[in-house]
Write an enzyme that holds these catalytic residues in place. Structure first.
Site, PDB file in Angstrom:
ATOM      1  N   ASP A 117       0.827  -1.209   0.000  1.00  0.00           N
ATOM      2  CA  ASP A 117       0.000   0.000   0.000  1.00  0.00           C
ATOM      3  C   ASP A 117       0.862   1.260   0.000  1.00  0.00           C
ATOM      4  O   ASP A 117       0.540   2.255  -0.667  1.00  0.00           O
ATOM      5  CB  ASP A 117      -0.926   0.008   1.218  1.00  0.00           C
ATOM      6  CG  ASP A 117      -2.024  -1.036   1.123  1.00  0.00           C
ATOM      7  OD1 ASP A 117      -2.204  -1.605   0.035  1.00  0.00           O
ATOM      8  OD2 ASP A 117      -2.701  -1.270   2.142  1.00  0.00           O
TER       9      ASP A 117
ATOM     10  N   GLU B 247      -1.879  -2.886  -9.160  1.00  0.00           N
ATOM     11  CA  GLU B 247      -0.741  -1.996  -9.350  1.00  0.00           C
ATOM     12  C   GLU B 247      -0.741  -1.386 -10.749  1.00  0.00           C
ATOM     13  O   GLU B 247       0.292  -0.926 -11.245  1.00  0.00           O
ATOM     14  CB  GLU B 247       0.575  -2.747  -9.118  1.00  0.00           C
ATOM     15  CG  GLU B 247       0.916  -3.817 -10.138  1.00  0.00           C
ATOM     16  CD  GLU B 247       0.275  -5.180  -9.862  1.00  0.00           C
ATOM     17  OE1 GLU B 247       0.842  -6.182 -10.338  1.00  0.00           O
ATOM     18  OE2 GLU B 247      -0.753  -5.234  -9.175  1.00  0.00           O
TER      19      GLU B 247
END
Length: 328
Positions: free
Chosen positions: A202, A228
């Protein structure tokens, strides 16, 4: 405060004064020459205060503007306001409008032109309603923003960035301005999660989003489309300039500090870039960008590859497809 001019023998004025003297609303009466003939306490507090005259409509407006009270004038030009208002002041017998004051209050004004050319206005304080309206509008805007925003990165979410893509394609077709689109994927992101944990993952995503967003000029957008993977929209830019921009960001990308505050890890990313072609839609342009990204991944990652069309971007399309399995 001196008494305002009045004519106690005028039956019209007398009847109005008697009916409205005790009203909590803001009441005024102007004669046919726009001299103020009556104003109750509420109106005086709004527009007169310690004013000693002359009591004409225009002079009262000028006095308030010069002393910081009365009607809010957005551009600050009271003479322009007067020039706009006077021709419309008696253009219709009845009209209603809202106005806001410099003290923050809002009033709903009922404006009536009497048979003898006099003008009566009755203003009702609607400040509470306007404040509620503002609160509802702010709540709506906040909800709309939340529905468009990726919670983790603060970027446009998948739905919103795709809407922006559609808008960009439509604008480009209408104006002829260029649009470049890139799908960007953080390299070896699974390794970060496996090695340092999802909290570190994160942190990488937030860091990537912040640095990339700060590198873009207004009108360009980066959105998170999943995991991502990100979608970059560059408006009014040529393909070679878009490639230089992405490569420049990559070259200067600072490492991310992991949640343990002791580990700093470089970030690499691959990008598949393409430019909008005539009659492109969302599907066709994303198809080229996505396949260009596959090639960038297959050719070693940490690079930008350009999709100009399947025949030019992928001379060995079968080999490229076989390398797609290496994409992570």
């Amino acid at each position: 405060m001196p008494q305002l001019p009045s004519d106690p023998n005028d039956e019209t004025l007398q009847s109005i004064v008697e009916a409205l003297a005790g009203s909590g609303q803001a009441v005024s009466v102007y004669d046919a020459e726009d001299n103020l003939r009556y104003a109750n306490e509420t109106y005086r507090g709004m527009f007169l205060r310690n004013y000693e005259g002359p009591f004409t409509f225009t002079d009262i407006l000028r006095y308030g503007a010069a002393n910081g009270f009365g009607v809010r004038i957005d551009d600050g030009d009271v003479e322009a306001l007067i020039a706009r208002t006077l021709p419309r002041r008696r253009s219709s017998r009845r009209k209603s409008f809202e106005t806001d004051l410099l003290d923050g209050r809002w009033f709903w004004i009922e404006h009536t032109v009497l048979p003898n050319g006099w003008v009566m206005t009755v203003g009702t304080d609607i400040s509470a309603l306007k404040h509620n309206e503002k609160s509802l509008r702010q709540a709506h805007e906040s909800a709309l923003l939340a529905s468009r925003t990726d919670l983790l990165t603060g970027l446009p979410n998948r739905r919103y960035i795709l809407e922006l893509l559609d808008e960009g394609l439509a604008a480009g077709m209408a104006s002829g301005a260029g649009l470049c689109v890139a799908i960007i994927d953080i390299d070896q992101f699974k390794t970060v999660n496996d090695t340092y944990g999802h909290e570190a993952g994160d942190a990488v995503l937030r860091h990537f989003a912040q640095i990339f967003r700060e590198s873009l000029r207004p009108g360009n957008h980066l959105g998170r489309i999943g995991g991502e993977e990100f979608l970059l929209l560059l408006a009014d830019v040529r393909l070679d300039d878009a490639a230089r921009l992405i490569n420049g960001i990559r070259a200067g990308f600072p490492p991310v500090t992991m949640p343990d505050q002791a580990t700093r890890r470089p970030i690499a990313f691959s990008a598949g870039l393409t430019a909008a072609l005539p009659h492109d839609d969302r599907s066709s342009i994303l198809y080229r960008a996505d396949h260009a990204l596959y090639v960038a991944k297959a050719e070693g990652r940490n690079c930008t590859r350009v999709g100009l069309g399947m025949d030019r971007a992928f001379p060995d399309h079968v080999a490229a497809q076989e390398k797609m399995a290496a994409r992570t």
